[in-house]
Every structure is written in structure tokens, then in C-alpha cells.
Design a protein around this motif. Structure first.
Motif, PDB file in Angstrom:
ATOM      1  N   PRO A  71     -19.805   6.928 -10.257  1.00  0.00           N
ATOM      2  CA  PRO A  71     -18.932   5.989  -9.554  1.00  0.00           C
ATOM      3  C   PRO A  71     -19.701   4.794  -9.000  1.00  0.00           C
ATOM      4  O   PRO A  71     -20.889   4.886  -8.706  1.00  0.00           O
ATOM      5  CB  PRO A  71     -18.349   6.829  -8.423  1.00  0.00           C
ATOM      6  N   SER A  72     -19.007   3.690  -8.854  1.00  0.00           N
ATOM      7  CA  SER A  72     -19.593   2.497  -8.245  1.00  0.00           C
ATOM      8  C   SER A  72     -19.659   2.705  -6.742  1.00  0.00           C
ATOM      9  O   SER A  72     -19.107   3.675  -6.208  1.00  0.00           O
ATOM     10  CB  SER A  72     -18.712   1.275  -8.537  1.00  0.00           C
ATOM     11  N   GLU A  73     -20.291   1.768  -6.049  1.00  0.00           N
ATOM     12  CA  GLU A  73     -20.227   1.804  -4.586  1.00  0.00           C
ATOM     13  C   GLU A  73     -18.803   1.444  -4.175  1.00  0.00           C
ATOM     14  O   GLU A  73     -18.066   0.828  -4.936  1.00  0.00           O
ATOM     15  CB  GLU A  73     -21.241   0.848  -3.963  1.00  0.00           C
ATOM     16  N   THR A  74     -18.421   1.842  -2.974  1.00  0.00           N
ATOM     17  CA  THR A  74     -17.098   1.508  -2.455  1.00  0.00           C
ATOM     18  C   THR A  74     -17.076   0.038  -2.070  1.00  0.00           C
ATOM     19  O   THR A  74     -18.009  -0.455  -1.450  1.00  0.00           O
ATOM     20  CB  THR A  74     -16.763   2.398  -1.245  1.00  0.00           C
ATOM     21  N   LYS A  75     -16.005  -0.647  -2.468  1.00  0.00           N
ATOM     22  CA  LYS A  75     -15.878  -2.086  -2.235  1.00  0.00           C
ATOM     23  C   LYS A  75     -14.538  -2.384  -1.585  1.00  0.00           C
ATOM     24  O   LYS A  75     -13.579  -1.618  -1.751  1.00  0.00           O
ATOM     25  CB  LYS A  75     -15.936  -2.836  -3.572  1.00  0.00           C
ATOM     26  N   PRO A  76     -14.431  -3.511  -0.883  1.00  0.00           N
ATOM     27  CA  PRO A  76     -13.125  -3.924  -0.339  1.00  0.00           C
ATOM     28  C   PRO A  76     -12.152  -4.191  -1.492  1.00  0.00           C
ATOM     29  O   PRO A  76     -12.547  -4.698  -2.545  1.00  0.00           O
ATOM     30  CB  PRO A  76     -13.429  -5.215   0.417  1.00  0.00           C
ATOM     31  N   ALA A  77     -10.907  -3.841  -1.288  1.00  0.00           N
ATOM     32  CA  ALA A  77      -9.891  -4.052  -2.326  1.00  0.00           C
ATOM     33  C   ALA A  77      -9.720  -5.540  -2.623  1.00  0.00           C
ATOM     34  O   ALA A  77      -9.850  -6.378  -1.741  1.00  0.00           O
ATOM     35  CB  ALA A  77      -8.570  -3.449  -1.891  1.00  0.00           C
ATOM     36  N   THR A  78      -9.433  -5.838  -3.850  1.00  0.00           N
ATOM     37  CA  THR A  78      -9.195  -7.205  -4.335  1.00  0.00           C
ATOM     38  C   THR A  78      -7.719  -7.332  -4.716  1.00  0.00           C
ATOM     39  O   THR A  78      -7.011  -6.314  -4.806  1.00  0.00           O
ATOM     40  CB  THR A  78     -10.055  -7.474  -5.585  1.00  0.00           C
ATOM     41  N   PRO A  79      -7.254  -8.537  -4.976  1.00  0.00           N
ATOM     42  CA  PRO A  79      -5.867  -8.682  -5.460  1.00  0.00           C
ATOM     43  C   PRO A  79      -5.606  -7.874  -6.739  1.00  0.00           C
ATOM     44  O   PRO A  79      -4.516  -7.334  -6.921  1.00  0.00           O
ATOM     45  CB  PRO A  79      -5.733 -10.187  -5.713  1.00  0.00           C
ATOM     46  N   GLU A  80      -6.593  -7.760  -7.613  1.00  0.00           N
ATOM     47  CA  GLU A  80      -6.430  -6.981  -8.847  1.00  0.00           C
ATOM     48  C   GLU A  80      -6.235  -5.501  -8.538  1.00  0.00           C
ATOM     49  O   GLU A  80      -5.426  -4.821  -9.184  1.00  0.00           O
ATOM     50  CB  GLU A  80      -7.646  -7.180  -9.778  1.00  0.00           C
ATOM     51  N   ILE A  81      -6.959  -4.998  -7.552  1.00  0.00           N
ATOM     52  CA  ILE A  81      -6.824  -3.589  -7.163  1.00  0.00           C
ATOM     53  C   ILE A  81      -5.465  -3.367  -6.503  1.00  0.00           C
ATOM     54  O   ILE A  81      -4.809  -2.346  -6.747  1.00  0.00           O
ATOM     55  CB  ILE A  81      -7.993  -3.169  -6.240  1.00  0.00           C
ATOM     56  N   GLN A  82      -5.012  -4.319  -5.696  1.00  0.00           N
ATOM     57  CA  GLN A  82      -3.684  -4.206  -5.098  1.00  0.00           C
ATOM     58  C   GLN A  82      -2.619  -4.147  -6.185  1.00  0.00           C
ATOM     59  O   GLN A  82      -1.667  -3.376  -6.096  1.00  0.00           O
ATOM     60  CB  GLN A  82      -3.415  -5.383  -4.146  1.00  0.00           C
ATOM     61  N   GLU A  83      -2.800  -4.947  -7.224  1.00  0.00           N
ATOM     62  CA  GLU A  83      -1.847  -4.949  -8.336  1.00  0.00           C
ATOM     63  C   GLU A  83      -1.797  -3.579  -9.022  1.00  0.00           C
ATOM     64  O   GLU A  83      -0.727  -3.089  -9.370  1.00  0.00           O
ATOM     65  CB  GLU A  83      -2.235  -6.035  -9.346  1.00  0.00           C
ATOM     66  N   ILE A  84      -2.955  -2.945  -9.188  1.00  0.00           N
ATOM     67  CA  ILE A  84      -3.005  -1.605  -9.782  1.00  0.00           C
ATOM     68  C   ILE A  84      -2.260  -0.620  -8.883  1.00  0.00           C
ATOM     69  O   ILE A  84      -1.445   0.184  -9.353  1.00  0.00           O
ATOM     70  CB  ILE A  84      -4.465  -1.168 -10.011  1.00  0.00           C
ATOM     71  N   ALA A  85      -2.509  -0.677  -7.584  1.00  0.00           N
ATOM     72  CA  ALA A  85      -1.816   0.209  -6.641  1.00  0.00           C
ATOM     73  C   ALA A  85      -0.308  -0.026  -6.699  1.00  0.00           C
ATOM     74  O   ALA A  85       0.478   0.932  -6.704  1.00  0.00           O
ATOM     75  CB  ALA A  85      -2.348  -0.007  -5.225  1.00  0.00           C
ATOM     76  N   ASN A  86       0.105  -1.287  -6.746  1.00  0.00           N
ATOM     77  CA  ASN A  86       1.532  -1.610  -6.807  1.00  0.00           C
ATOM     78  C   ASN A  86       2.206  -1.000  -8.031  1.00  0.00           C
ATOM     79  O   ASN A  86       3.364  -0.583  -7.973  1.00  0.00           O
ATOM     80  CB  ASN A  86       1.743  -3.125  -6.818  1.00  0.00           C
ATOM     81  N   LYS A  87       1.471  -0.939  -9.145  1.00  0.00           N
ATOM     82  CA  LYS A  87       2.048  -0.427 -10.386  1.00  0.00           C
ATOM     83  C   LYS A  87       2.321   1.075 -10.332  1.00  0.00           C
ATOM     84  O   LYS A  87       3.145   1.564 -11.094  1.00  0.00           O
ATOM     85  CB  LYS A  87       1.145  -0.771 -11.576  1.00  0.00           C
ATOM     86  N   VAL A  88       1.641   1.805  -9.460  1.00  0.00           N
ATOM     87  CA  VAL A  88       1.872   3.256  -9.368  1.00  0.00           C
ATOM     88  C   VAL A  88       2.616   3.645  -8.090  1.00  0.00           C
ATOM     89  O   VAL A  88       2.896   4.816  -7.865  1.00  0.00           O
ATOM     90  CB  VAL A  88       0.552   4.049  -9.495  1.00  0.00           C
ATOM     91  N   ARG A  89       2.942   2.669  -7.259  1.00  0.00           N
ATOM     92  CA  ARG A  89       3.606   2.951  -5.977  1.00  0.00           C
ATOM     93  C   ARG A  89       4.886   3.767  -6.150  1.00  0.00           C
ATOM     94  O   ARG A  89       5.084   4.775  -5.472  1.00  0.00           O
ATOM     95  CB  ARG A  89       3.916   1.650  -5.237  1.00  0.00           C
ATOM     96  N   CYS A  90       5.774   3.332  -7.041  1.00  0.00           N
ATOM     97  CA  CYS A  90       7.050   4.028  -7.230  1.00  0.00           C
ATOM     98  C   CYS A  90       6.836   5.488  -7.627  1.00  0.00           C
ATOM     99  O   CYS A  90       7.550   6.374  -7.152  1.00  0.00           O
ATOM    100  CB  CYS A  90       7.901   3.329  -8.287  1.00  0.00           C
ATOM    101  N   GLU A  91       5.861   5.730  -8.469  1.00  0.00           N
ATOM    102  CA  GLU A  91       5.589   7.099  -8.901  1.00  0.00           C
ATOM    103  C   GLU A  91       5.122   7.967  -7.726  1.00  0.00           C
ATOM    104  O   GLU A  91       5.557   9.106  -7.577  1.00  0.00           O
ATOM    105  CB  GLU A  91       4.538   7.102 -10.015  1.00  0.00           C
ATOM    106  N   VAL A  92       4.257   7.429  -6.878  1.00  0.00           N
ATOM    107  CA  VAL A  92       3.784   8.174  -5.704  1.00  0.00           C
ATOM    108  C   VAL A  92       4.952   8.432  -4.757  1.00  0.00           C
ATOM    109  O   VAL A  92       5.132   9.555  -4.269  1.00  0.00           O
ATOM    110  CB  VAL A  92       2.650   7.418  -4.975  1.00  0.00           C
ATOM    111  N   GLU A  93       5.768   7.410  -4.506  1.00  0.00           N
ATOM    112  CA  GLU A  93       6.910   7.572  -3.608  1.00  0.00           C
ATOM    113  C   GLU A  93       7.900   8.609  -4.151  1.00  0.00           C
ATOM    114  O   GLU A  93       8.444   9.411  -3.401  1.00  0.00           O
ATOM    115  CB  GLU A  93       7.610   6.227  -3.376  1.00  0.00           C
ATOM    116  N   GLU A  94       8.086   8.600  -5.449  1.00  0.00           N
ATOM    117  CA  GLU A  94       8.976   9.567  -6.086  1.00  0.00           C
ATOM    118  C   GLU A  94       8.438  10.993  -5.907  1.00  0.00           C
ATOM    119  O   GLU A  94       9.180  11.906  -5.548  1.00  0.00           O
ATOM    120  CB  GLU A  94       9.086   9.225  -7.577  1.00  0.00           C
TER     121      GLU A  94
END
Length: 98
Positions: free
Chosen positions: A6-29
Motif C-alpha cells: 500500500p501507498s502512504e496515507t494521503k489527504p483525499a483529492t477530488p478524484e478520490i471523492q468521485e470514487i467514493a460518490n460512485k459507491v455511496r448508494c451501494e453502501v447506503e443500500e
């Protein structure tokens, strides 16, 4: 980062937020609830045959979840996959591979 590790832990970027947004509905479900917030805070990744992202997400108040999201190689043309996630996390919980 070691090869395959694994890489070192980094602050989230807009690209990472976009990835999280794409799976949000599945997690909520899966959790049978809507989160008042879904803000990526930090992430780490691992290069395999594609990418594995581990993302810490603030979901409201003092609550956090950790996501494991897989991004296939571009030529496979597969959507992002929520592999697994962990609930009941706090701001101070270390983001690790799981």
C-alpha cells in the motif's frame, strides 16, 4: 511504497471523492440508511492488476466508514467495485488494508 504494497496515507483529492460518490448508494443500500454526509477524508491505494483504494469517509457527526474499492485495468472496461467496507470507525482510526 513497496512493490505491491500500500501507498502512504494521503489527504483525499477530488478524484478520490468521485470514487467514493460512485459507491455511496451501494453502501447506503447495504446499511439500510442514508448518510447525511459522505466526505472522503484520506486514502491509500495498492497497485495490483488495477488499483485497490482504501478510503476513509466521514458520514456525519463523529462517524466514519472505511471503503475498499477496486478499479480494474482500463482495457477491461469494468465499473468500480465496492469490494468491502467497515463501519463504526472514528476520525482517529488508522486506515489500513483490509
Amino acid at each position: 511504497m513497496s512493490l505491491g504494497g500500500p501507498s502512504e496515507t494521503k489527504p483525499a483529492t477530488p478524484e478520490i471523492q468521485e470514487i467514493a460518490n460512485k459507491v455511496r448508494c451501494e453502501v447506503e443500500e447495504k446499511e439500510h440508511k442514508k448518510f447525511p454526509e459522505f466526505t472522503a477524508v484520506e486514502y491509500t491505494y495498492q497497485v495490483v492488476a488495477g488499483m485497490i483504494y482504501f478510503i476513509k469517509v466521514h458520514v456525519g457527526d463523529e462517524h466514519y466508514i472505511h471503503l475498499c474499492v477496486i478499479e480494474s485495468l482500463p482495457h477491461e472496461k469494468k465499473p468500480l467495485t465496492l469490494s468491502k467496507y467497515q463501519t463504526n470507525k472514528t476520525k482517529d482510526d488508522e486506515l489500513t488494508c483490509f
